[in-house]
Scaffold this active site. Structure first.
Site, PDB file in Angstrom:
ATOM      1  N   ASP A 186      12.767  -5.411   9.752  1.00  0.00           N
ATOM      2  CA  ASP A 186      11.792  -4.590  10.041  1.00  0.00           C
ATOM      3  C   ASP A 186      11.225  -4.982  11.031  1.00  0.00           C
ATOM      4  OD1 ASP A 186      10.455  -2.393   9.889  1.00  0.00           O
ATOM      5  OD2 ASP A 186       9.683  -2.525   7.744  1.00  0.00           O
ATOM      6  N   ASP A 233      11.329   6.817   8.564  1.00  0.00           N
ATOM      7  CA  ASP A 233      10.766   6.598   7.321  1.00  0.00           C
ATOM      8  C   ASP A 233      10.582   7.876   6.761  1.00  0.00           C
ATOM      9  OD1 ASP A 233      10.242   3.877   7.591  1.00  0.00           O
ATOM     10  OD2 ASP A 233       8.347   4.024   7.997  1.00  0.00           O
TER      11      ASP A 233
HETATM   12  C1  DGJ Z   1       8.585   0.248   7.595  1.00  0.00           C
HETATM   13  C2  DGJ Z   1       9.781   0.669   7.168  1.00  0.00           C
HETATM   14  O1  DGJ Z   1      10.324   1.647   7.904  1.00  0.00           O
HETATM   15  C3  DGJ Z   1       9.624   1.001   5.720  1.00  0.00           C
HETATM   16  O2  DGJ Z   1      11.095   1.301   5.076  1.00  0.00           O
HETATM   17  C4  DGJ Z   1       9.158  -0.139   4.912  1.00  0.00           C
HETATM   18  O3  DGJ Z   1      10.130  -1.190   4.811  1.00  0.00           O
HETATM   19  C5  DGJ Z   1       8.021  -0.751   5.355  1.00  0.00           C
HETATM   20  N1  DGJ Z   1       7.896  -0.898   6.875  1.00  0.00           N
HETATM   21  C6  DGJ Z   1       7.391  -1.877   4.745  1.00  0.00           C
HETATM   22  O4  DGJ Z   1       6.147  -2.390   4.986  1.00  0.00           O
END
Ligand code: DGJ
Length: 753
Positions: free
Chosen positions: A480, A550
């Site tokens: 991430d 997301d």
């Molecule tokens: C952002 C990501 O896009 C989410 O799927 C998740 O992993 C969060 N960060 C976790 O902090």
């Protein structure tokens, strides 16, 4: 041989029988562009197309004919400060700030039977001799000693050209590059639509189409990542171009950092499509003897609309940009605990979720954020990559082994590029964070960025993350990256070289990714940047799949996956079914619609299986059985967009296996409309002579569903492509269906009949 040199006409012709790219030297010996389009006969000369025309109020290089106007000709690598006032490919200054009017003249060329790598940067590759040839044109500015090598690779079977540039200082004095583009394509006219893939967090890569106008129009990033806001990809299409007809050019940059792709319409109606590192935040010192490589730009052409562009990019990116163990392998069905628990979990809870996931048919359990340091929310611990034993008393290893004992593989979330001010790492190395400017740093999600332009930090992260991954049976990593870069200052660069920071950061990022993926070749890496903030070709070269957004709402995902599909293959598109009301938009959609949309990608779940009703639990079991059966078609099939767009109430798309024996079609009707008329959905990519058995799965079961009644049965490919499926048409009977209804049509070749 696909690359030809006509010595007499000083003309290059690259062709593979699908497209031709033709250039010839201009009167000042700089390379000029002639043609990129459908293949032409390479035994003929096209130099006459490079005619010179005198123009009023224009500029000529000294000693050149009055008709040779710099601002009017189509050029391959135009330099700044010389009278071509459109966007320049290259701009440089002497160390004392004096501009250099680079007169880049042809010196030599070579034809290579391979595709060279770009040092330190990912690019498309070949696997065997004969797949591609590369033309290297060497240019030199005699005054400064600057040399420019232009690389053009043509694949033997794809309508694309891969381009990059190497800029070398052969002069005695240090120079400073201010811009160094990867590609320029000088089209002869401006009758084009500009198509971009833009948005923001949770609404990435929406397709926007607008008519070109005089002046410059561009998409760019200055955020240190390719960004949610604009994807590094632009299409130019004839205003009447559709999925299956009309000319389209594409420029896609294989780069994860600050970029710019634009179209500059000059005063004479030419259009310059250019792509490269964003010059706004860039400068690069070139000492005598030093060289600089630009990222790769992939330029594609289609005379048959967007479909050909997408099919070309999907194949190239899936087979010759993505690499490694997972490239051609079917990806596991995963369950990620993020939306199930957020930070609130312990081992018992995770094991209960995992065990239930296994019962549903899930193959990989992914532990997301919150397992390390003292992290219980997003305010602390990034950088402290040691397990929180309060949550996981037996460590990552203990948890991973218990997950494996359940019959699942184990995956882990990391965010290696970041540090929280509240962390041990920051306490020990406050100077490792990027910035500050003045005495303050900007925070985003309570975190700073580690300075990956510094070798010792890349080495430290490699050591830390590789010992973490080596300490447990980890089969998957979600990498991430949750903030943009600000205060672009590196402690290790002198003041006059801070313009190098952003690109050096990206080179460090590539190095870290390369070393980790090489050290753990069997781990499946999925990239992520607050969803799809770094969904680009360069990251794809390391991580064959990306968390698309997301936003897991099925309706929102239609526009996101639609836009992403122009460039990126389904195998790269992470897509999960989540709970309702949806956590990003609060919408309630049918469980089957959520699955149908997520099927078109690397599929998984992002919900708490312990909270499912018995009915939903059984449905999810069936969803997974179905996906596994059709997984290869979903992940590796040829993808076709059928209907959709931001303003539409209906989306439809399909994927067809390479041998055309199987296909799956999705149709989603967003809002339920009273008394609406039926329509035809014409399919594409099938074998016209083949009989297919059509079966229909609705998201909502009705007593009488016209889509099932009218479409089920045996149909020929020709029927399905020319007459089509019948959609809607069940009048008042549809009232029970409600909003967000969808249908999945499966087509299987009926070889018995
Ligand atoms: C952002 C990501 O896009 C989410 O799927 C998740 O992993 C969060 N960060 C976790 O902090």
């Amino acid at each position: 041989m696909p690359i030809f040199w006509n010595e007499e006409q000083k003309e290059f012709h690259l062709t593979n029988g699908i497209v031709s790219y033709i250039m010839a030297l201009l009167p000042d010996s700089s390379p000029g562009f002639i043609y990129f389009g459908r293949a032409l006969d390479p035994s003929r000369s096209y130099a006459y197309l490079q005619y010179l025309e005198g123009r009023g109020a224009s500029t000529q290089p000294e000693g050149m004919p009055a008709e040779y106007c710099l601002d009017f000709t189509c050029r391959e690598y135009p330099s700044a400060f010389r009278g071509d006032f459109r966007t320049a490919a290259i701009g440089a200054r002497a160390k004392d700030g004096k501009p250099l009017a680079l007169d880049l003249c042809y010196r030599d060329h070579r034809i290579l039977d391979t595709k060279p790598e770009i040092p330190g940067q990912p690019s498309c590759y070949t696997e065997s001799n004969g797949e591609a040839e590369t033309l290297l044109i060497q240019l030199k500015d005699e005054y400064s000693g600057l040399e420019v090598d232009l690389y053009y690779t043509i694949y033997s079977a794809a309508p694309v050209l891969c381009r990059h540039t190497c800029i070398r200082n052969r002069g005695p004095d240090t120079l400073v590059l201010e811009r160094a583009m990867s590609s320029v394509l000088d089209l002869d006219d401006d009758e084009w639509d500009f198509i971009q893939f833009s948005g923001s967090w949770a609404r990435e890569r929406h397709e926007y189409r607008s008519r070109l106008r005089p002046g410059s129009q561009a998409v760019s990033s200055s955020r240190g990542m390719s960004s949610h806001q604009h994807n590094p990809a632009v299409l130019l299409a004839r205003p009447d171009a559709t999925e299956t007809a009309g000319e389209v050019y594409a420029a896609v940059l294989i780069y994860s950092g600050n970029f710019e792709i634009g179209a500059d319409v000059g005063s004479h109606g030419h259009c310059r499509l250019y792509s490269g590192i964003n010059p706004e935040s860039f400068s690069w010192e070139l000492k005598s003897g030093a060289e600089f490589y630009t990222p790769e730009s992939v330029t594609a052409y289609s005379s048959q609309g967007f479909e050909q562009i997408s099919l070309t990019f999907h194949r190239l990116f899936r087979e010759r940009l993505a690499r490694g163990y997972w490239r051609d392998r079917e990806r596991p069905v995963l369950l990620n605990n993020w939306e199930a628990t957020y930070f609130d979990f312990d081992e018992a809870k995770l094991l209960a979720i995992a065990s239930e996931s296994k019962a549903l048919g899930v193959e990989l359990f992914v532990l997301d954020d919150g397992w390390f340091g003292k992290r219980n929310d997003d305010t602390s611990s990034l950088g402290d990559w040691f397990v929180n034993t309060k949550k996981l008393p037996d460590g990552i290893d203990g948890l991973a082994r218990k997950i494996e004992a359940l019959g699942l593989r184990f995956g882990l979330w990391i965010e290696p590029e970041m540090v929280n001010p509240d962390s041990r790492l920051f306490e020990q190395h406050p100077d490792w964070a990027v910035g500050p400017l003045g005495n303050k740093r900007t925070l985003a999600r309570n975190q700073y960025v580690l300075d990956l332009s510094r070798q010792e930090i890349v080495d430290y992260l490699f050591k830390t993350i590789s010992s973490l991954l080596g300490s447990a049976p980890v089969s998957y990593v979600k990498w991430d990256m949750n903030r943009n870069l600000t205060e672009p200052v590196s402690a290790c660069l002198p003041p006059e070289r801070q313009g190098e920071f952003f690109h050096r950061y990206i080179l460090g990022f590539y190095e870290l990714y390369r070393r980790l993926t090489e050290a753990f070749p069997k781990i499946l890496f999925e990239s992520c940047a607050s969803g799809g903030g770094r969904f680009d070709g360069a990251t794809l070269a390391f991580a064959p799949q990306a968390w698309t957004s997301d936003n897991t709402d099925a309706v929102e995902r239609l526009a996101i996956q639609w836009g992403s599909s122009y460039m990126y293959p389904l195998s790269s598109t992470g897509a999960h079914v989540s709970d309702v009301p949806n956590h990003q938009v609060g919408r309630i959609t049918p469980l089957w619609t959520r699955a149908f949309v997520a099927y078109f990608g690397a599929f998984g779940y992002e919900l708490d299986p312990l909270k499912l009703s018995i009915e939903d639990r059984e449905a999810i079991k069936r969803q997974i059985v179905f996906y596994k059966k059709w997984r290869a078609v979903f992940q590796f099939g040829n993808f076709y967009r059928l209907k959709g767009g931001l303003q539409d109430n209906e989306y439809a798309w399909m994927t067809v296996s390479a041998d055309k024996q199987k296909a799956v079609v999705l149709r989603v009707q967003i809002l339920s409309r009273p008394n609406s008329r039926s329509s035809r959905l014409r399919l594409r990519g099938l074998d016209a002579d083949q009989d297919y058995q059509v079966q229909v799965l609705p998201s909502v079961q009705l007593k009488d569903d016209a889509s099932i009644r009218l479409n089920s049965g045996s149909r020929t490919g020709a029927e399905l492509m020319h007459a089509g499926l019948i959609c809607g048409g069940d009048g008042w009977a549809s009232a029970g269906r409600g909003d967000f209804a969808s249908w999945l049509f499966t087509l299987e070749a009926d070889n018995e009949s």
